[in-house]
Design a protein around this motif. Structure first.
Motif, PDB file in Angstrom:
ATOM      1  N   GLU A  45       0.833  -1.211   0.000  1.00 59.73           N
ATOM      2  CA  GLU A  45       0.000   0.000   0.000  1.00 59.73           C
ATOM      3  C   GLU A  45       0.864   1.255   0.000  1.00 59.73           C
ATOM      4  N   GLY A  48       2.306   1.747  -3.275  1.00 57.82           N
ATOM      5  CA  GLY A  48       1.278   2.225  -4.192  1.00 57.82           C
ATOM      6  C   GLY A  48       1.098   3.729  -4.110  1.00 57.82           C
ATOM      7  N   VAL A  49       1.083   4.283  -2.892  1.00 55.79           N
ATOM      8  CA  VAL A  49       0.974   5.733  -2.715  1.00 55.79           C
ATOM      9  C   VAL A  49       2.188   6.432  -3.341  1.00 55.79           C
ATOM     10  N   ASP A 118      -5.378   9.330  -2.067  1.00 62.64           N
ATOM     11  CA  ASP A 118      -4.308   8.824  -1.201  1.00 62.64           C
ATOM     12  C   ASP A 118      -3.103   9.768  -1.154  1.00 62.64           C
ATOM     13  N   SER A 249      -4.282   1.997  -9.473  1.00 63.68           N
ATOM     14  CA  SER A 249      -4.647   2.585  -8.186  1.00 63.68           C
ATOM     15  C   SER A 249      -6.123   2.978  -8.165  1.00 63.68           C
ATOM     16  N   PRO A 254      -4.560   0.779  -4.010  1.00 62.72           N
ATOM     17  CA  PRO A 254      -3.128   1.120  -3.907  1.00 62.72           C
ATOM     18  C   PRO A 254      -2.199  -0.081  -3.900  1.00 62.72           C
TER      19      PRO A 254
END
Length: 435
Positions: A45, A48-49, A118, A249, A254
């Motif tokens: 996660e 992913g951000v 995010d 995403s 994410p």
């Protein structure tokens, strides 16, 4: 045989590539050693951000100087290179300020519209990364122009040591995406400062630091092909490269973007280690060959063949063993990233070996073709991602189609560029005989 190898290594081109590779190898070793620790600290996660933030930034950075930084290597005389540097700096600062205003007025609404909430907390880092990334572009092109490949190599190693070490050290205390983003932003500035300082020292030693230059309008007009063709091409290419992260995403969460981010990070290692080194050395070399009336097609073919041989083992290994390798090295939660990497490796291999072709296109005055080809590539890649995401409703199918289309398109780019260089050589030869 020993004499042949010795003569091969003494060649200026090969020696410069080896200098670049030596420093870059150290940087990649640091990154690869740190990655298994970093993936276990932060998780998919957080990656992913980071991936979404860097995707948005990387789309804006390449075109922030309207392509003028790439032209710094080309002028025969340093006066024009200095003028191009000033133009690039003014444009980059202007783009950073414009992005700051947009972020302040419409930033949160835009992120919500794209389902990128995010990265709301990191919105005001975007103008900074645009400015720092532009400064890095300029300083890197000066290092290439001056053929300060040792400076580039050392900078890559110092940058990797500081950024990766900080991610691990700070992450043990504060394991959140903020740390990954902060270190990527400040890392761009540090790299620009290290590289710019090294190039400035070289220019001082040559006594050329106070060189005058033609009026900026005249210089901008002379290299107008770069904002006309190269800047939009760079922007569209960046969109093409980063749209999977943004789509994954938005549609799959994410974690899916994190899998893609790690896969790309790993697959970038050969390109960074060898492909970029060859490209950076090849650019001034083919420019020199152009002025000396050498065969450009022969240079492109030799460099492409060498990269093909170098890329078979690393990319072939990922195609065959990707999921097992990622699970073993980065942890069980990253096996899906290995599935992504297996398909992405196909596109990455052909993207790896097309470096000489891409570097040759400005010298061949074929930037109009490059822009057109990039538009086609963007349309095809978006279509493949859309089919995988909306028709098959599968992130893995989307990545597989994305990888296959990238492999086909990059191979076409190489073949067309070689054909363009053949015609260019024939025209150049006819002009020489006519004289």
């Amino acid at each position: 045989m020993n004499a042949l190898i010795s003569r091969f290594l003494k060649g200026g081109f090969i020696r410069k590539v080896l200098v670049m590779v030596s420093g870059t190898a150290g940087a990649q070793a640091i990154i690869l050693l740190a990655s298994p620790v970093i993936t276990r600290i932060y998780g998919p996660e957080a990656f992913g951000v980071l991936g979404v933030f860097m995707a948005v930034s990387m789309i804006l950075i390449p075109a922030s100087g309207l392509g003028y930084p790439i032209a710094i290597v080309l002028p025969k005389h340093e006066e024009e290179a200095v003028g191009l540097t000033k133009i690039s700096l003014w444009l980059s600062v202007g783009m950073a300020l414009l992005s700051l205003v947009i972020a302040f007025l419409f930033g949160e609404e835009l992120l919500e519209l794209l389902n990128f909430t995010d990265i709301n907390n990191y919105l005001y880092f975007i103008p900074l990364v645009i400015l720092f990334g532009s400064l890095l572009q300029i300083s890197e092109q000066w290092a290439v122009r001056l053929q300060e490949f040792g400076v580039i190599a050392r900078t890559n190693m110092y940058h990797a040591l500081i950024v990766q070490g900080s991610m691990v050290g700070i992450g043990l205390i504060y394991p959140f995406a903020f740390v990954l983003i902060l270190m990527n932003v400040t890392g761009q500035l540090l790299k620009a400062v290290f590289m710019g300082t090294g190039s400035l020292r070289k220019r001082k030693s040559k006594g050329s630091i106070d060189v005058t230059h033609p009026p900026l309008k005249e210089t901008a007009r002379k290299y107008k092909d770069f904002p006309r063709y190269r800047a939009p091409e760079m922007f569209l290419n960046a969109v093409s490269q980063n749209i999977p992260i943004m789509l994954l995403s938005s549609l799959f969460g994410p974690a899916a973007a994190g899998f893609f981010t790690l896969s790309r990070r790993v697959l970038a290692a050969p390109a960074t280690l060898i492909g970029k080194a060859v490209g950076d050395v090849f650019y001034p070399r083919i420019t020199e060959a152009y002025y000396n009336k050498e065969s450009l097609q022969k240079l492109i073919k030799k460099a492409t063949l060498g990269l093909s041989l170098a890329g078979l083992i690393p990319y072939g290994t990922v195609v065959l063993l990707g999921p097992w390798l990622f699970g073993f090295v980065f942890g069980d939660e990253w096996v899906q990233a290995g599935e992504y990497a297996r398909w992405m490796a196909l596109a990455s291999f052909f993207g790896f070996i097309n470096s000489p072709s891409v570097k040759a296109l400005p010298v061949l005055s074929a930037q109009g073709f490059q822009l057109l080809f990039t538009i086609v590539m963007l349309i095809v890649r978006i279509a493949m991602l859309a089919v995988g995401s909306f028709v098959f409703e599968s992130d893995l199918v989307a990545i597989a189609l994305f990888g296959l289309s990238g492999a086909v398109l990059n191979s076409l780019l190489i073949m067309i560029t070689i054909n363009i260089s053949k015609k260019f050589d024939e025209t150049s030869l006819n002009k020489t005989e006519g004289e």
